[in-house]
Scaffold this active site. Sequence first.
Site, short mmCIF file in Angstrom:
data_model
loop_
_atom_site.label_atom_id
_atom_site.label_comp_id
_atom_site.label_asym_id
_atom_site.label_seq_id
_atom_site.Cartn_x
_atom_site.Cartn_y
_atom_site.Cartn_z
N ASN A 7 -0.55 -10.85 1.98
CA ASN A 7 -1.91 -10.32 1.81
C ASN A 7 -2.68 -11.27 0.89
OD1 ASN A 7 -4.12 -8.93 0.66
ND2 ASN A 7 -3.25 -6.98 1.28
N ASP A 9 -5.93 -10.93 -0.08
CA ASP A 9 -7.14 -10.31 -0.64
C ASP A 9 -7.54 -10.91 -1.99
OD1 ASP A 9 -7.05 -8.53 1.44
OD2 ASP A 9 -6.37 -6.83 0.24
N HIS A 10 -6.53 -11.13 -2.84
CA HIS A 10 -6.91 -11.44 -4.22
C HIS A 10 -7.21 -12.92 -4.46
CE1 HIS A 10 -6.89 -7.33 -5.11
NE2 HIS A 10 -5.67 -7.19 -4.61
N ARG A 18 -16.88 -15.99 -9.12
CA ARG A 18 -17.91 -17.00 -9.40
C ARG A 18 -18.97 -17.08 -8.30
NH1 ARG A 18 -16.44 -20.87 -13.53
NH2 ARG A 18 -15.63 -19.50 -15.13
N HIS A 43 -7.60 -6.99 3.73
CA HIS A 43 -8.19 -5.65 3.65
C HIS A 43 -9.69 -5.79 3.46
CE1 HIS A 43 -7.89 -1.47 1.41
NE2 HIS A 43 -8.89 -1.52 2.28
N ARG A 45 -12.49 -4.13 2.56
CA ARG A 45 -12.91 -2.86 1.95
C ARG A 45 -14.36 -2.55 2.26
NH1 ARG A 45 -10.49 0.15 -2.00
NH2 ARG A 45 -8.35 -0.45 -2.51
N ARG A 49 -15.30 -5.81 -1.94
CA ARG A 49 -15.04 -6.33 -3.28
C ARG A 49 -14.21 -7.62 -3.26
NH1 ARG A 49 -11.01 -1.73 -5.68
NH2 ARG A 49 -12.71 -0.39 -5.05
N HIS A 50 -13.44 -7.83 -2.20
CA HIS A 50 -12.72 -9.12 -2.10
C HIS A 50 -12.97 -9.76 -0.73
CE1 HIS A 50 -9.67 -6.27 -0.71
NE2 HIS A 50 -9.34 -5.88 -1.92
N GLU A 70 -6.44 -4.65 7.49
CA GLU A 70 -6.40 -3.35 6.81
C GLU A 70 -7.83 -2.84 6.65
OE1 GLU A 70 -2.44 -3.37 4.03
OE2 GLU A 70 -4.34 -3.92 3.12
N THR A 100 -7.08 0.19 -6.87
CA THR A 100 -6.33 -0.24 -5.68
C THR A 100 -5.99 0.99 -4.86
OG1 THR A 100 -4.43 -1.51 -4.86
CG2 THR A 100 -4.07 -0.18 -6.84
N THR A 101 -5.41 0.80 -3.68
CA THR A 101 -5.12 1.92 -2.78
C THR A 101 -4.11 2.86 -3.44
OG1 THR A 101 -5.44 0.34 -1.00
CG2 THR A 101 -4.51 2.49 -0.41
N GLU A 151 3.17 2.10 8.00
CA GLU A 151 3.52 1.30 6.83
C GLU A 151 3.66 2.26 5.66
OE1 GLU A 151 1.68 -2.52 6.15
OE2 GLU A 151 1.55 -2.13 3.99
N HIS A 187 3.02 -2.45 -0.88
CA HIS A 187 2.17 -2.11 -2.02
C HIS A 187 2.97 -2.17 -3.32
CE1 HIS A 187 -1.79 -0.96 -3.47
NE2 HIS A 187 -1.10 -0.53 -4.50
N GLY A 188 2.49 -3.05 -4.19
CA GLY A 188 3.07 -3.18 -5.52
C GLY A 188 4.44 -3.84 -5.54
N GLY A 209 1.06 -8.78 -1.43
CA GLY A 209 -0.10 -9.60 -1.79
C GLY A 209 -0.23 -9.89 -3.26
N HIS A 210 -0.58 -8.89 -4.03
CA HIS A 210 -1.01 -9.10 -5.41
C HIS A 210 0.00 -9.92 -6.20
CE1 HIS A 210 -1.84 -7.99 -9.63
NE2 HIS A 210 -3.09 -8.06 -9.23
C1 LIG Z 1 -3.56 -1.12 1.48
C2 LIG Z 1 -2.88 -1.91 0.44
O1 LIG Z 1 -1.93 -1.48 -0.13
C3 LIG Z 1 -3.35 -3.26 0.05
O2 LIG Z 1 -3.99 -3.94 1.02
C4 LIG Z 1 -4.22 -3.17 -1.08
O3 LIG Z 1 -5.10 -2.14 -0.84
C5 LIG Z 1 -4.96 -4.48 -1.31
O4 LIG Z 1 -6.25 -4.27 -1.63
P1 LIG Z 1 -6.66 -3.64 -3.05
O5 LIG Z 1 -5.91 -4.40 -4.10
O6 LIG Z 1 -8.12 -3.77 -3.08
O7 LIG Z 1 -6.23 -2.20 -3.03
N1 LIG Z 2 -0.32 -3.04 2.62
C1 LIG Z 2 0.14 -3.54 1.37
C2 LIG Z 2 -0.35 -4.91 1.16
O1 LIG Z 2 -0.91 -5.52 2.05
C3 LIG Z 2 -0.15 -5.60 -0.12
O2 LIG Z 2 -0.20 -4.78 -1.25
P1 LIG Z 2 -0.04 -5.48 -2.68
O3 LIG Z 2 1.22 -6.31 -2.63
O4 LIG Z 2 -1.24 -6.35 -2.87
O5 LIG Z 2 0.06 -4.34 -3.64
#
Ligand SMILES: CC(=O)[C@@H](O)[C@H](O)COP(=O)(O)O
Ligand SMILES: NCC(=O)COP(=O)(O)O
Length: 245
Positions: A7, A9-10, A18, A43, A45, A49-50, A70, A100-101, A151, A187-188, A209-210
Amino acid sequence: MIRLGINIDHVATLRNARGGTHPDPVRAALEAVRHGADGITAHLREDRRHIRDEDMRRLKAALTVPLNFEMAATDEMVAIASALRPHACCLVPERRQEVTTEGGLDVAGQKDALAPKIRRLQTAGIRVSLFIDPDAAQIHAAAALHAPVIELHTGAYAEDPSEGALTRLQDAADLAGALGIELHAGHGLTTANVGAIARLPGLKELNIGHFIIGEAVFVGLGQVIADMRHAIRKGRGETDHDRRK
Ligand SMILES: CC(=O)[C@@H](O)[C@H](O)COP(=O)(O)O
Ligand SMILES: NCC(=O)COP(=O)(O)O
């Protein structure tokens, strides 16, 4: 082998800080693929936001691996996804104020509203996945809506890796298998907590992702993806030698 979706997103979160174009989430996605990602998750949103609409279009055009889009189950998102036609759409709950979700989609409580949206996405040729908590009622509702994939939200386990949290995920995995639903999780997740999740019965895909994007600052994207693969294999009692199976 378990598929690993990254993922990105971040990367967009950092870019947006910036207001410019760097770092580019599409470049990060291509780099993740170069280092062995099996798919890319993004994702879009409602508050953008990202990830932004143009990122989704560019990802779709650039990627040679499956794109997992997503999104909230809104008419706006269903229209965007139906036009874009990614490989998969994962329907997630969204609350504008959340960091976050926070939990899974209430499929059982919103069956009637979700049914036409899922049908529309499937008519566009998109594989629909439902992001849900490890809860039997939610899994039965997903089956009733003919969702081919769920998921499981692993956030509760990531926050508190207790036996209870893991048992809930294992029971949910067993039920998904019995109902013929493909199992994904995410997630997480980190290299430290992914092991037990990688052992969930029938698990086919992890989306992470994160942690991966954050850790890439220290060790590089290629190294953190390799470390994550290693942690997944270790969790499953496989050796690095087994990786081509
Ligand atoms: C659905 C999910 O678990 C992730 O995609 C997460 O939502 C990433 O985006 P956020 O960090 O904005 O929640
Ligand atoms: N669906 C979960 C995802 O895409 C990644 O979640 P995270 O690792 O960013 O918490």
